[in-house]
Motif scaffolding. Structure first.
Motif, PDB file in Angstrom:
ATOM      1  N   ALA A   1      -6.700   4.168 -73.256  1.00  0.00           N
ATOM      2  CA  ALA A   1      -5.444   4.201 -72.506  1.00  0.00           C
ATOM      3  C   ALA A   1      -5.724   3.986 -71.020  1.00  0.00           C
ATOM      4  CB  ALA A   1      -4.754   5.549 -72.724  1.00  0.00           C
ATOM      5  N   GLY A   2      -4.786   3.337 -70.358  1.00  0.00           N
ATOM      6  CA  GLY A   2      -4.988   2.994 -68.966  1.00  0.00           C
ATOM      7  C   GLY A   2      -5.755   1.700 -68.791  1.00  0.00           C
ATOM      8  N   ASP A   3      -5.982   0.971 -69.905  1.00  0.00           N
ATOM      9  CA  ASP A   3      -6.706  -0.300 -69.893  1.00  0.00           C
ATOM     10  C   ASP A   3      -8.126  -0.123 -69.366  1.00  0.00           C
ATOM     11  OD1 ASP A   3      -6.507  -2.921 -70.768  1.00  0.00           O
ATOM     12  OD2 ASP A   3      -6.055  -3.712 -68.770  1.00  0.00           O
ATOM     13  N   ILE A   4      -8.784   0.943 -69.845  1.00  0.00           N
ATOM     14  CA  ILE A   4     -10.149   1.252 -69.436  1.00  0.00           C
ATOM     15  C   ILE A   4     -11.117   0.756 -70.501  1.00  0.00           C
ATOM     16  CG2 ILE A   4     -11.761   3.073 -68.793  1.00  0.00           C
ATOM     17  CD1 ILE A   4      -9.436   2.754 -66.863  1.00  0.00           C
ATOM     18  N   PRO A   5     -12.081  -0.093 -70.145  1.00  0.00           N
ATOM     19  CA  PRO A   5     -13.091  -0.513 -71.131  1.00  0.00           C
ATOM     20  C   PRO A   5     -13.871   0.703 -71.634  1.00  0.00           C
ATOM     21  CG  PRO A   5     -13.216  -1.839 -69.119  1.00  0.00           C
ATOM     22  CD  PRO A   5     -12.310  -0.700 -68.822  1.00  0.00           C
ATOM     23  N   ARG A   6     -14.144   0.728 -72.930  1.00  0.00           N
ATOM     24  CA  ARG A   6     -14.868   1.856 -73.519  1.00  0.00           C
ATOM     25  C   ARG A   6     -16.193   1.361 -74.097  1.00  0.00           C
ATOM     26  NH1 ARG A   6     -11.406   3.387 -77.093  1.00  0.00           N
ATOM     27  NH2 ARG A   6     -12.343   2.413 -78.924  1.00  0.00           N
ATOM     28  N   ILE A   7     -17.244   2.112 -73.785  1.00  0.00           N
ATOM     29  CA  ILE A   7     -18.581   1.827 -74.301  1.00  0.00           C
ATOM     30  C   ILE A   7     -19.097   3.104 -74.952  1.00  0.00           C
ATOM     31  CG2 ILE A   7     -20.943   1.177 -73.690  1.00  0.00           C
ATOM     32  CD1 ILE A   7     -19.694  -0.262 -71.213  1.00  0.00           C
TER      33      ILE A   7
END
Length: 457
Positions: free
Chosen positions: A184-190
């Motif tokens: 959410a919030g257009d955050i890339p996730r790794i």
């Protein structure tokens, strides 16, 4: 001109063709649960990969086929990466909930709607298109071995044996996977790990057939039998009582705890998304995130006995079943947990309760945060997306993907994804945006460019 900038321009110039390629793959069903179209999709991918200059073949397994490919680097001494993704998809049901046919891949504004658009055909095609973009703008800087799974959505039960058979061909300096999407919030996730999974069914039996409930004075009710068995397994404080259950649990290291503290966990947003007012034990902040990622579970997924419809039916059921799933953490072994569960039931007087392991058990996996491929992926996300990605030391979901492969092969691994937030995973109207797809191509290219610099021996 900067290599990544050249890739961006190439992607912009060829965007329509790249979108059409994705639509073509989405239009080919590949439902591993039923087998619909899986083999056909594998052959389609081999055809597309050959068109991009990637040596590819279909590899048969005990279940659905794998697609194995190799893209050779411009330099003989280039680092080698093992790249995982999956091409199978979830069933599209319920069909009447889709706004557009699930395998039409219709473009609606910036969205492409269809089953698999994000999970994971959009991710997969971004990886392949990045090969073409790099080769057209200066050459491929790393040696890539592609492993595309045809039964990830079914737990990848055939993958362990296939990996052992292909071990010599899968050797690499690191592994990576694209699957899923942004937070959410257009955050890339790794993510640097996955949870394990054990799914079991317990069954209790009473009379030879259902009886009038008046006979409950004399005949045992198997539903109560299961209730009493379940009561021995977990206490109201959420502590699992299976002897030895927690013995192998590995807590977060100091470095992993530091990643949790930087992850940007938002209690209110998470509770709102989950539709609850509070978490178990009123956990908050980092404690809640640590529980989510580092604590194993014993979950009742379903309970079936007798009659639960409208009105009354006074029945004494002949059988009762309960489905349990266990999310496991490093270094728990699903086979060992199944054995401990059977021993627990026997020890507590429930030897008569039948137990069956359902589906493919999945082992947990984890990669150290200081592995060079981690810094490479984080920096690539910064370069492409212009913001800090969310780096998680492990994940709550389960799957045999990059970190699982990495643990099997003795190398580090990292997992990420390019789909938009709220992409409706495993639900009707799944979608990917054109922006996330095209940016994802650049993201893959950026990872490989940086890997060529930072993973050299």
């Amino acid at each position: 001109m900067d290599r990544l900038e050249g890739v961006r321009r190439y992607v912009d110039d060829h965007a329509e063709a790249m979108i059409a390629d994705l639509q073509r793959v989405v239009r080919q069903p590949s439902v591993s649960a039923t087998g619909e179209g899986v083999a056909e999709c594998a052959r389609l991918l081999v055809e597309i990969m050959a068109g991009l200059g990637i040596e590819a073949e279909v590899v048969e397994t005990d279940g659905q086929p794998l697609v194995l490919g190799r893209a050779r680097a411009e330099r003989e001494d280039a680092p080698a990466l093992l790249v995982y993704c999956h091409y199978d998809v979830q069933p599209p049901d319920p069909l009447d909930a889709w706004e557009y046919p699930p395998f039409e891949a219709r473009r609606v504004g910036d969205r492409i709607v269809g089953r698999g658009t994000t999970d994971a055909k959009g991710n997969l095609m971004a990886l392949l298109q990045a090969v073409g973009a790099l080769r057209a703008t200066g050459g491929l800087p790393v040696l890539l071995t592609f492993l595309f799974d045809g039964e990830e959505e079914s737990g990848s039960p055939s993958l362990p044996a296939a990996v052992e058979r292909l071990r010599a061909r899968l050797q690499a300096d690191a592994a990576m996977a694209f699957d899923g999407g942004f937070d959410a919030g257009d955050i890339p996730r790794i993510s640097l790990g996955t949870s394990g999974l054990l799914f079991v069914q317990l069954r209790a039996r009473g009379a030879a057939h259902d009886l009038h409930s008046a006979r409950a004075r004399l005949v045992p009710n198997p539903a109560w039998r299961l209730v009493w068995a379940l009561a021995t397994m977990k206490t109201p404080d959420e502590r699992v009582q299976i002897e030895g259950f927690y013995d192998r649990v590995r807590p977060p290291t100091e470095a992993e705890r530091a990643l949790l503290e930087r992850a940007g966990w938002d209690d209110e947003a998470q509770r709102r998304a989950l539709g609850v007012e509070r978490f178990i034990d009123d956990l908050q902040g980092i404690d809640a995130l640590e529980r989510l990622l580092y604590s194993p579970t014993c979950n009742i997924a379903g309970f079936s006995a007798g009659y639960a419809g409208e009105g009354s039916k006074t029945v004494l059921p002949a059988t009762a079943t309960v489905n349990l799933d266990f999310r496991l953490v490093c270094d728990q072994d699903p086979e060992e947990i199944a054995r401990l569960l059977r021993q627990h039931l026997d020890r507590h007087g429930f030897a008569d309760v039948e137990m069956r392991v359902l589906g493919g058990s999945i082992e947990p996996s984890r990669t150290p945060p200081d592995a060079p491929i981690v810094d490479v992926t984080v920096e690539a996300a910064r370069q492409v997306y212009g913001r800090e990605p969310r780096l998680l030391p492990t994940g709550d979901a389960s799957g045999r993907e990059a970190t699982w492969l990495a643990n099997r092969l003795g190398i580090p691994g990292v997992q990420t994804g390019i789909g938009p937030p709220a992409w409706r995973g495993h639900a009707p109207n799944e979608f990917i945006t054109v922006r996330h797809y095209l940016d994802g191509i650049c993201f893959a290219a950026a990872i490989w460019l940086l890997a060529a610099e930072r993973l050299r021996a």
